[in-house]
Motif scaffolding. Structure first.
Motif, PDB file in Angstrom:
ATOM      1  N   PHE A 114      -2.139 -18.900  -6.861  1.00  0.00           N
ATOM      2  CA  PHE A 114      -3.344 -18.713  -7.745  1.00  0.00           C
ATOM      3  C   PHE A 114      -4.274 -18.103  -6.567  1.00  0.00           C
ATOM      4  N   ASP A 115      -3.930 -17.218  -5.738  1.00  0.00           N
ATOM      5  CA  ASP A 115      -4.816 -16.426  -4.895  1.00  0.00           C
ATOM      6  C   ASP A 115      -5.541 -15.482  -5.442  1.00  0.00           C
ATOM      7  N   TRP A 116      -6.589 -15.482  -5.884  1.00  0.00           N
ATOM      8  CA  TRP A 116      -7.301 -14.339  -6.805  1.00  0.00           C
ATOM      9  C   TRP A 116      -7.841 -13.359  -5.980  1.00  0.00           C
ATOM     10  N   ALA A 117      -7.843 -13.702  -4.784  1.00  0.00           N
ATOM     11  CA  ALA A 117      -8.328 -12.285  -3.743  1.00  0.00           C
ATOM     12  C   ALA A 117      -7.053 -11.456  -3.607  1.00  0.00           C
ATOM     13  N   GLU A 118      -5.730 -11.854  -3.484  1.00  0.00           N
ATOM     14  CA  GLU A 118      -4.607 -11.185  -3.490  1.00  0.00           C
ATOM     15  C   GLU A 118      -4.475 -10.600  -5.038  1.00  0.00           C
ATOM     16  N   ILE A 119      -4.656 -11.084  -6.126  1.00  0.00           N
ATOM     17  CA  ILE A 119      -4.233 -10.736  -7.273  1.00  0.00           C
ATOM     18  C   ILE A 119      -5.186  -9.537  -7.474  1.00  0.00           C
ATOM     19  N   ARG A 120      -6.523  -9.670  -7.014  1.00  0.00           N
ATOM     20  CA  ARG A 120      -7.491  -8.473  -7.481  1.00  0.00           C
ATOM     21  C   ARG A 120      -7.069  -7.387  -6.448  1.00  0.00           C
ATOM     22  N   THR A 121      -6.725  -7.485  -5.117  1.00  0.00           N
ATOM     23  CA  THR A 121      -6.295  -6.627  -4.132  1.00  0.00           C
ATOM     24  C   THR A 121      -5.013  -5.665  -4.768  1.00  0.00           C
ATOM     25  N   ALA A 122      -3.958  -6.675  -5.132  1.00  0.00           N
ATOM     26  CA  ALA A 122      -2.693  -5.883  -5.569  1.00  0.00           C
ATOM     27  C   ALA A 122      -2.909  -5.159  -7.083  1.00  0.00           C
ATOM     28  N   THR A 123      -3.649  -5.793  -7.937  1.00  0.00           N
ATOM     29  CA  THR A 123      -4.100  -4.975  -9.232  1.00  0.00           C
ATOM     30  C   THR A 123      -4.600  -3.668  -8.984  1.00  0.00           C
ATOM     31  N   PHE A 124      -5.797  -3.650  -8.042  1.00  0.00           N
ATOM     32  CA  PHE A 124      -6.536  -2.502  -7.750  1.00  0.00           C
ATOM     33  C   PHE A 124      -5.596  -1.381  -7.210  1.00  0.00           C
ATOM     34  N   ALA A 125      -4.619  -1.682  -6.249  1.00  0.00           N
ATOM     35  CA  ALA A 125      -3.862  -0.557  -5.855  1.00  0.00           C
ATOM     36  C   ALA A 125      -2.870  -0.065  -6.761  1.00  0.00           C
ATOM     37  N   LEU A 126      -2.337  -1.285  -7.713  1.00  0.00           N
ATOM     38  CA  LEU A 126      -1.255  -0.929  -8.461  1.00  0.00           C
ATOM     39  C   LEU A 126      -1.818   0.017  -9.627  1.00  0.00           C
ATOM     40  N   ALA A 127      -3.154  -0.195 -10.219  1.00  0.00           N
ATOM     41  CA  ALA A 127      -3.866   0.394 -11.118  1.00  0.00           C
ATOM     42  C   ALA A 127      -4.124   1.952 -10.693  1.00  0.00           C
ATOM     43  N   LEU A 128      -4.761   1.802  -9.654  1.00  0.00           N
ATOM     44  CA  LEU A 128      -5.503   3.095  -8.992  1.00  0.00           C
ATOM     45  C   LEU A 128      -4.016   4.055  -8.635  1.00  0.00           C
ATOM     46  N   GLY A 129      -3.059   3.602  -8.167  1.00  0.00           N
ATOM     47  CA  GLY A 129      -1.807   4.206  -7.600  1.00  0.00           C
ATOM     48  C   GLY A 129      -1.003   4.752  -8.746  1.00  0.00           C
ATOM     49  N   SER A 130      -1.032   4.017 -10.001  1.00  0.00           N
ATOM     50  CA  SER A 130      -0.432   4.208 -11.300  1.00  0.00           C
ATOM     51  C   SER A 130      -1.259   5.544 -11.900  1.00  0.00           C
ATOM     52  N   LEU A 131      -2.536   5.359 -11.848  1.00  0.00           N
ATOM     53  CA  LEU A 131      -3.316   6.471 -12.382  1.00  0.00           C
ATOM     54  C   LEU A 131      -3.304   7.613 -11.843  1.00  0.00           C
ATOM     55  N   ILE A 132      -3.301   7.769 -10.288  1.00  0.00           N
ATOM     56  CA  ILE A 132      -3.129   9.103  -9.812  1.00  0.00           C
ATOM     57  C   ILE A 132      -1.841   9.735  -9.977  1.00  0.00           C
ATOM     58  N   ALA A 133      -0.758   8.795 -10.015  1.00  0.00           N
ATOM     59  CA  ALA A 133       0.529   9.016 -10.181  1.00  0.00           C
ATOM     60  C   ALA A 133       0.593  10.091 -11.715  1.00  0.00           C
ATOM     61  N   VAL A 134       0.162   9.321 -12.551  1.00  0.00           N
ATOM     62  CA  VAL A 134       0.169   9.820 -14.099  1.00  0.00           C
ATOM     63  C   VAL A 134      -0.755  11.419 -14.012  1.00  0.00           C
ATOM     64  N   LEU A 135      -1.676  11.419 -13.492  1.00  0.00           N
ATOM     65  CA  LEU A 135      -2.524  12.357 -13.554  1.00  0.00           C
ATOM     66  C   LEU A 135      -1.913  13.586 -12.448  1.00  0.00           C
ATOM     67  N   PHE A 136      -1.262  13.176 -11.397  1.00  0.00           N
ATOM     68  CA  PHE A 136      -0.974  14.237 -10.582  1.00  0.00           C
ATOM     69  C   PHE A 136       0.626  15.059 -11.346  1.00  0.00           C
ATOM     70  N   THR A 137       1.263  14.127 -11.890  1.00  0.00           N
ATOM     71  CA  THR A 137       2.179  14.416 -12.533  1.00  0.00           C
ATOM     72  C   THR A 137       2.115  15.402 -13.692  1.00  0.00           C
ATOM     73  N   ALA A 138       1.068  15.072 -14.514  1.00  0.00           N
ATOM     74  CA  ALA A 138       0.517  15.782 -15.500  1.00  0.00           C
ATOM     75  C   ALA A 138       0.101  17.041 -15.463  1.00  0.00           C
ATOM     76  N   THR A 139      -0.630  17.214 -14.065  1.00  0.00           N
ATOM     77  CA  THR A 139      -1.191  18.577 -13.528  1.00  0.00           C
ATOM     78  C   THR A 139       0.046  19.563 -13.378  1.00  0.00           C
ATOM     79  N   ILE A 140       1.003  18.979 -12.494  1.00  0.00           N
ATOM     80  CA  ILE A 140       2.357  19.811 -12.267  1.00  0.00           C
ATOM     81  C   ILE A 140       2.958  20.277 -13.535  1.00  0.00           C
ATOM     82  N   VAL A 141       3.130  19.396 -14.553  1.00  0.00           N
ATOM     83  CA  VAL A 141       3.634  19.814 -15.820  1.00  0.00           C
ATOM     84  C   VAL A 141       2.954  20.976 -16.345  1.00  0.00           C
ATOM     85  N   LEU A 142       1.449  20.729 -16.536  1.00  0.00           N
ATOM     86  CA  LEU A 142       0.692  21.693 -16.911  1.00  0.00           C
ATOM     87  C   LEU A 142       0.851  23.014 -16.448  1.00  0.00           C
ATOM     88  N   PHE A 143       1.201  23.307 -15.321  1.00  0.00           N
ATOM     89  CA  PHE A 143       1.637  24.615 -14.493  1.00  0.00           C
ATOM     90  C   PHE A 143       2.935  24.949 -14.511  1.00  0.00           C
TER      91      PHE A 143
END
Length: 516
Positions: free
Chosen positions: A91-120
């Motif tokens: 129940f370490d809310w600081a760790e949950i927020r840190t990990a969730t932020f890194a995971l969400a932002l990492g997933s988002l840039i991975a999807v957008l980056f791969t979508a860009t490669i597929v477009l070209f």
């Protein structure tokens, strides 16, 4: 004083042994610090996410399993997922927020980056590697569960090297790359299936890591109410995924059995010496479509109709059956001839698929509609006039034609470019040999490539080329272009760069007036 009244676990010998000999040996502070360090967003994490995503999508587009595995090895997503699990355990809310932020932002840039490669990318087909990640089922949840148990154990016991194997098993990055593919191609089925697979892996690993962490003594400060809440959350998440994944697994099992029944029913319509081959079933259509090739001594005119009636009764769904019947005699020679005919038909179908893919790729790289591609299937030739693409040079169109030609083996690909400015031919320095004789300068590596591109463009457009600059160098360039089949003309009274020769397009009248 440590035990809660009424729990009745204080004097359990097995529990006492576990606490004294296992939990007591865990370096809880070190593990928490290690997990926290690997679950944070930073420049290294972002870079590795982008590199892993790029490798994954290229491997998927090529349907190359080794390349996809390489992307799994580089993926840093396991760090924040483990951080999320340990945060839930304590129940370490600081760790949950840190990990969730890194995971969400990492997933988002991975999807957008791969979508860009597929477009070209000129290749945008659903390959087997992509299709394999669009229908998750209960087995995928089982893989994620066992992998998470191994990963959490390795983290707790100080054997982080095992995490590499866990990363390969759960395949966190490839589903994100498939999501990017689905987004770029607007394929909702691919996008939805890959999203479910990624979220299944993510949540299963996180909640399993939380359970293992509690098992090894993390979160001992929590009250019984906290433990009950954790149990409810874990069970709720698992049930939420078990239901759709079980339904998906049942559908796969049904389709497997249905495929067997379809083959059996079709076979039963013919005599024993008939052969059923190349049975293909598409369950995505309504009605279901089934096609097959039959080698039989006698044609059965009612085979399709009878098969459809029987399958509709067995499967409970209508089935559209298409049978290609080839008559074969009892002699081996006649049968071989019929088999060869069937194989020729299969090859023709394969050639049609290659032609269709070539048209798609040419239209894509040329920036035109597919109807603008001229196709000669008999001679395996394809011609397209490219649209003017912003920022594209003659070298760009040259490279695009080469790329499509490399993918369409045995085809002659002709891409007619716009009359973009011609590249200039650069020369190396003149040299002197041992006898003191001066060796005239010749085009350097860049100049030779410029000559190749200019000759290619002139042949494609059938337009003459004017050459100006130093007289000796102009003569060399004109001679090289003419040998390459280009109407090249030396321009009088014009100068180019001191170390190069200038090329320009000429009108047919100019070529006639200035030709030597």
């Amino acid at each position: 004083m440590e035990a809660h009244p009424g729990i009745g676990l204080r004097h359990n010998p097995l529990l006492d042994w576990w606490r004294g000999h296992i939990v007591a040996t865990i370096e809880h502070v070190r593990v928490v610090e290690k997990v926290g360090a690997e679950s944070q967003w930073n420049a290294r994490y972002a870079f590795m996410v982008l590199m892993s995503a790029g490798i994954a999508v290229l491997g998927l587009l090529q349907s190359s399993a080794p390349v996809v595995i390489g992307a799994m090895l580089l993926s840093p997503l396991m760090g924040p997922i483990m951080g999320l699990g340990f945060g839930l355990a304590t129940f370490d809310w600081a760790e949950i927020r840190t990990a969730t932020f890194a995971l969400a932002l990492g997933s988002l840039i991975a999807v957008l980056f791969t979508a860009t490669i597929v477009l070209f990318s000129p290749l945008q087909n659903v390959t087997p590697e992509i299709a394999a990640r669009t229908r998750p089922n209960l087995f995928d949840l089982g893989v994620a569960l066992f992998s998470a148990l191994a990963g959490a154990y390795a983290m707790v016991r100080g054997r982080e090297g095992t995490i590499v194997g866990v990363a390969i098993a759960t395949a966190l990055m490839p589903p994100l790359a498939v999501m990017g593919f689905g987004l770029a191609t607007l394929n909702g089925t691919v996008l939805g299936g890959a999203t479910l697979l990624f979220v299944t892996n993510l949540m299963t690993i996180a909640v399993t890591a939380a359970v293992v962490a509690r098992f090894y003594g993390f979160g001992t400060h929590l009250s019984p109410q906290h433990t009950v809440l954790q149990t409810v959350v874990v069970l709720g998440i698992l049930i939420a995924f078990v239901i759709p994944l079980t339904l998906s697994l049942l559908q796969i099992v049904w389709e497997t059995n249905a495929s067997r029944q379809i083959r059996d029913v079709i076979t039963s319509q013919f005599e024993n010496d008939a052969r059923v081959d190349q049975v293909e079933v598409d369950y995505r259509t309504d009605p279901i479509t089934a096609t097959a090739t039959i080698l039989t001594p006698e044609f059965q005119s009612d085979a399709e109709k009878d098969s459809e009636a029987t399958l509709a009764r067995l499967l409970g769904r209508p089935v559209d059956v298409t049978l290609e019947q080839y008559r074969v005699n009892t002699s081996a020679q006649a049968e071989a001839q019929q088999i060869a005919s069937a194989q020729a038909s299969a090859r023709a179908q394969a050639a049609d698929r290659i032609a269709t893919r070539t048209v798609e790729q040419l239209a894509l790289v040329a920036g035109v509609d597919q109807s603008a591609v001229l196709l000669d299937r008999d001679h395996q030739r394809a011609v397209v006039t490219a649209a003017t693409l912003p920022g594209a040079t003659l070298a760009s169109y040259y490279a695009l034609e080469k790329r499509v030609a490399a993918a369409a083996k045995d085809w002659t690909i002709t891409l007619i470019p716009p009359a973009a400015p011609l590249p200039q031919v650069s020369f190396g320095e003149a040299t002197t040999n041992d006898d003191g004789e001066t060796i005239p300068a010749a085009p350097d590596a860049e100049g030779k490539r410029a000559l190749d591109i200019a000759a290619w463009g002139a042949r494609r457009l059938n337009v003459p080329v004017g050459v100006s600059g130093n007289a000796e160098r102009v003569a060399l360039v004109v001679d090289a272009l003419r040998k390459a089949g280009v109407n090249a003309v030396a321009r009088d009274g014009r100068t180019g760069r001191e170390n190069g020769v200038r090329l320009e397009w000429l009108a047919p009248s100019e070529a006639g007036e200035t030709a030597q």
